[in-house]
Design a protein around this motif. Structure first.
Motif, PDB file in Angstrom:
ATOM      1  N   THR A 134       0.829  -1.203   0.000  1.00 59.40           N
ATOM      2  CA  THR A 134       0.000   0.000   0.000  1.00 59.40           C
ATOM      3  C   THR A 134       0.871   1.263   0.000  1.00 59.40           C
ATOM      4  OG1 THR A 134      -0.160   0.162   2.400  1.00 59.40           O
ATOM      5  CG2 THR A 134      -1.833  -1.194   1.272  1.00 59.40           C
ATOM      6  N   THR A 135       0.336   2.294  -0.617  1.00 55.07           N
ATOM      7  CA  THR A 135       0.999   3.599  -0.622  1.00 55.07           C
ATOM      8  C   THR A 135       1.124   4.106   0.808  1.00 55.07           C
ATOM      9  OG1 THR A 135       0.061   4.048  -2.792  1.00 55.07           O
ATOM     10  CG2 THR A 135       0.842   5.955  -1.554  1.00 55.07           C
ATOM     11  N   GLU A 136       0.114   3.837   1.617  1.00 50.99           N
ATOM     12  CA  GLU A 136       0.129   4.253   3.022  1.00 50.99           C
ATOM     13  C   GLU A 136       1.312   3.607   3.753  1.00 50.99           C
ATOM     14  OE1 GLU A 136      -2.654   3.457   6.872  1.00 50.99           O
ATOM     15  OE2 GLU A 136      -3.687   4.060   5.030  1.00 50.99           O
ATOM     16  N   LEU A 137       1.535   2.309   3.528  1.00 52.88           N
ATOM     17  CA  LEU A 137       2.666   1.621   4.154  1.00 52.88           C
ATOM     18  C   LEU A 137       3.991   2.214   3.680  1.00 52.88           C
ATOM     19  CD1 LEU A 137       3.716  -0.690   5.960  1.00 52.88           C
ATOM     20  CD2 LEU A 137       3.651  -2.158   3.942  1.00 52.88           C
ATOM     21  N   ALA A 138       4.074   2.562   2.431  1.00 52.83           N
ATOM     22  CA  ALA A 138       5.304   3.147   1.887  1.00 52.83           C
ATOM     23  C   ALA A 138       5.628   4.465   2.579  1.00 52.83           C
ATOM     24  CB  ALA A 138       5.166   3.369   0.385  1.00 52.83           C
ATOM     25  N   LYS A 139       4.616   5.225   2.892  1.00 54.94           N
ATOM     26  CA  LYS A 139       4.823   6.531   3.531  1.00 54.94           C
ATOM     27  C   LYS A 139       5.283   6.416   4.977  1.00 54.94           C
ATOM     28  CE  LYS A 139       1.500   9.002   0.664  1.00 54.94           C
ATOM     29  NZ  LYS A 139       0.183   9.651   0.616  1.00 54.94           N
ATOM     30  N   THR A 140       4.941   5.312   5.644  1.00 50.96           N
ATOM     31  CA  THR A 140       5.295   5.162   7.061  1.00 50.96           C
ATOM     32  C   THR A 140       6.766   4.818   7.262  1.00 50.96           C
ATOM     33  OG1 THR A 140       4.845   2.780   7.181  1.00 50.96           O
ATOM     34  CG2 THR A 140       2.984   4.298   7.605  1.00 50.96           C
ATOM     35  N   GLY A 141       7.397   4.249   6.242  1.00 45.33           N
ATOM     36  CA  GLY A 141       8.785   3.816   6.396  1.00 45.33           C
ATOM     37  C   GLY A 141       8.914   2.525   7.184  1.00 45.33           C
ATOM     38  N   LYS A 142       7.796   1.854   7.448  1.00 45.84           N
ATOM     39  CA  LYS A 142       7.816   0.628   8.251  1.00 45.84           C
ATOM     40  C   LYS A 142       7.668  -0.629   7.405  1.00 45.84           C
ATOM     41  CE  LYS A 142       6.158   2.967  12.330  1.00 45.84           C
ATOM     42  NZ  LYS A 142       5.149   3.086  13.363  1.00 45.84           N
ATOM     43  N   ARG A 143       7.848  -0.491   6.129  1.00 46.33           N
ATOM     44  CA  ARG A 143       7.730  -1.638   5.235  1.00 46.33           C
ATOM     45  C   ARG A 143       8.946  -2.538   5.412  1.00 46.33           C
ATOM     46  NH1 ARG A 143       9.600  -2.274  -0.036  1.00 46.33           N
ATOM     47  NH2 ARG A 143      10.242  -0.102  -0.054  1.00 46.33           N
ATOM     48  N   LYS A 144       8.686  -3.837   5.546  1.00 47.11           N
ATOM     49  CA  LYS A 144       9.763  -4.802   5.698  1.00 47.11           C
ATOM     50  C   LYS A 144      10.545  -4.896   4.393  1.00 47.11           C
ATOM     51  CE  LYS A 144      10.747  -9.595   6.753  1.00 47.11           C
ATOM     52  NZ  LYS A 144      10.254 -10.913   7.091  1.00 47.11           N
ATOM     53  N   ASN A 145      11.866  -4.799   4.468  1.00 52.93           N
ATOM     54  CA  ASN A 145      12.717  -4.946   3.291  1.00 52.93           C
ATOM     55  C   ASN A 145      12.888  -6.440   3.011  1.00 52.93           C
ATOM     56  OD1 ASN A 145      14.400  -4.424   1.173  1.00 52.93           O
ATOM     57  ND2 ASN A 145      16.184  -3.969   2.425  1.00 52.93           N
ATOM     58  N   VAL A 146      12.444  -6.876   1.859  1.00 51.97           N
ATOM     59  CA  VAL A 146      12.484  -8.290   1.498  1.00 51.97           C
ATOM     60  C   VAL A 146      13.537  -8.493   0.413  1.00 51.97           C
ATOM     61  CG1 VAL A 146      11.169 -10.215   0.533  1.00 51.97           C
ATOM     62  CG2 VAL A 146      10.053  -8.610   2.098  1.00 51.97           C
ATOM     63  N   ASN A 147      14.473  -9.397   0.675  1.00 49.42           N
ATOM     64  CA  ASN A 147      15.512  -9.704  -0.313  1.00 49.42           C
ATOM     65  C   ASN A 147      14.989 -10.833  -1.215  1.00 49.42           C
ATOM     66  OD1 ASN A 147      17.760 -10.605  -1.751  1.00 49.42           O
ATOM     67  ND2 ASN A 147      19.165 -10.081  -0.090  1.00 49.42           N
ATOM     68  N   ILE A 148      14.329 -10.428  -2.280  1.00 55.52           N
ATOM     69  CA  ILE A 148      13.701 -11.386  -3.192  1.00 55.52           C
ATOM     70  C   ILE A 148      14.733 -12.354  -3.767  1.00 55.52           C
ATOM     71  CG2 ILE A 148      12.432 -11.600  -5.377  1.00 55.52           C
ATOM     72  CD1 ILE A 148      11.193  -8.823  -4.712  1.00 55.52           C
ATOM     73  N   ASP A 149      15.893 -11.822  -4.158  1.00 55.23           N
ATOM     74  CA  ASP A 149      16.933 -12.664  -4.760  1.00 55.23           C
ATOM     75  C   ASP A 149      17.384 -13.763  -3.807  1.00 55.23           C
ATOM     76  OD1 ASP A 149      16.688 -10.740  -6.708  1.00 55.23           O
ATOM     77  OD2 ASP A 149      18.751 -10.045  -6.600  1.00 55.23           O
ATOM     78  N   LYS A 150      17.559 -13.419  -2.554  1.00 57.43           N
ATOM     79  CA  LYS A 150      18.022 -14.398  -1.565  1.00 57.43           C
ATOM     80  C   LYS A 150      16.963 -15.474  -1.325  1.00 57.43           C
ATOM     81  CE  LYS A 150      19.989 -14.774   3.034  1.00 57.43           C
ATOM     82  NZ  LYS A 150      20.413 -14.059   4.246  1.00 57.43           N
ATOM     83  N   ILE A 151      15.722 -15.062  -1.217  1.00 59.89           N
ATOM     84  CA  ILE A 151      14.635 -16.024  -0.972  1.00 59.89           C
ATOM     85  C   ILE A 151      14.487 -16.987  -2.145  1.00 59.89           C
ATOM     86  CG2 ILE A 151      12.127 -16.266  -0.689  1.00 59.89           C
ATOM     87  CD1 ILE A 151      12.273 -13.578   0.907  1.00 59.89           C
ATOM     88  N   LEU A 152      14.544 -16.449  -3.366  1.00 60.12           N
ATOM     89  CA  LEU A 152      14.356 -17.287  -4.556  1.00 60.12           C
ATOM     90  C   LEU A 152      15.631 -17.999  -4.999  1.00 60.12           C
ATOM     91  CD1 LEU A 152      12.082 -14.983  -6.751  1.00 60.12           C
ATOM     92  CD2 LEU A 152      11.400 -16.930  -5.333  1.00 60.12           C
ATOM     93  N   GLY A 153      16.784 -17.484  -4.574  1.00 61.30           N
ATOM     94  CA  GLY A 153      18.051 -18.056  -5.030  1.00 61.30           C
ATOM     95  C   GLY A 153      18.359 -17.708  -6.476  1.00 61.30           C
ATOM     96  N   VAL A 154      17.767 -16.610  -6.958  1.00 60.71           N
ATOM     97  CA  VAL A 154      17.959 -16.147  -8.330  1.00 60.71           C
ATOM     98  C   VAL A 154      18.125 -14.631  -8.301  1.00 60.71           C
ATOM     99  CG1 VAL A 154      16.951 -15.995 -10.646  1.00 60.71           C
ATOM    100  CG2 VAL A 154      16.457 -17.977  -9.213  1.00 60.71           C
ATOM    101  N   ALA A 155      19.126 -14.132  -8.997  1.00 59.88           N
ATOM    102  CA  ALA A 155      19.358 -12.699  -9.046  1.00 59.88           C
ATOM    103  C   ALA A 155      18.350 -12.011  -9.954  1.00 59.88           C
ATOM    104  CB  ALA A 155      20.778 -12.408  -9.539  1.00 59.88           C
TER     105      ALA A 155
END
Length: 173
Positions: A134-155
């Protein structure tokens, strides 16, 4: 000549991998690319090449510079945009496409789907991860940073839906 875009990974993100776009243009011209241009400061390089396999050819050129790129033509970008489950993107969402070097394995996709479901919506198709929050979540700065590459094992590398639409238009220019 084939017109493509190279989505460079980790360029000008959070103060790392800082490269001026004018330098990228010169670099790609030195590689023999034609009609080279960039779009915004995040490593989107549009160019024409006579190479039958621009990805393989560009990988060899970029390796000494420790850069990686996802190389896509207009039809691949259009296909990714067409299948974005969040499009049209409402003002209440921030939607992104994370382009991968190769298709992820099913177990990685399952792990990603279970990651921060209270904050993110996920969808995976071929070599593209679609995600939104959500745009609201983006504005709060509390969005969890997710490392997609690490989770998937693909860059891979992410671009917003708006950037992808603009790159499609620029490939026509």
């Amino acid at each position: 000549m084939k017109r493509v875009v190279a989505l460079l990974r980790a360029v000008n993100v959070g103060g790392t991998g800082v490269i001026k776009m004018a330098e990228l243009v010169k670099m790609f011209e030195a590689f023999g690319c034609q009609d080279v241009s960039t779009y915004i400061q995040s490593g989107n390089v549009l160019f024409s090449t006579s190479s039958k396999d621009p990805k393989e050819w560009l990988d060899a050129k970029l390796a000494p510079k420790k850069l990686t790129a996802i190389v896509l033509d207009k039809s691949e970008l259009e296909d990714a945009a067409k299948h974005n489950p969040f499009a049209p993107v409402p003002d209440t969402l921030r939607a992104h496409m994370h382009f991968l070097l190769e298709a992820p394995k099913k177990d990685g996709v399952a792990k990603l789907a279970a990651t921060a479901p209270d904050q993110y919506q996920w969808s995976v198709r071929k070599r593209v991860v679609y995600y939104a929050y959500t745009t609201e979540l983006a504005k709060t700065g509390k969005r969890k940073n997710v490392n997609i590459d690490k989770i998937l094992g693909v860059a891979g590398t992410s671009r917003t839906h708006g950037v992808v639409d603009k790159l499609i238009a620029l490939l026509d220019a």
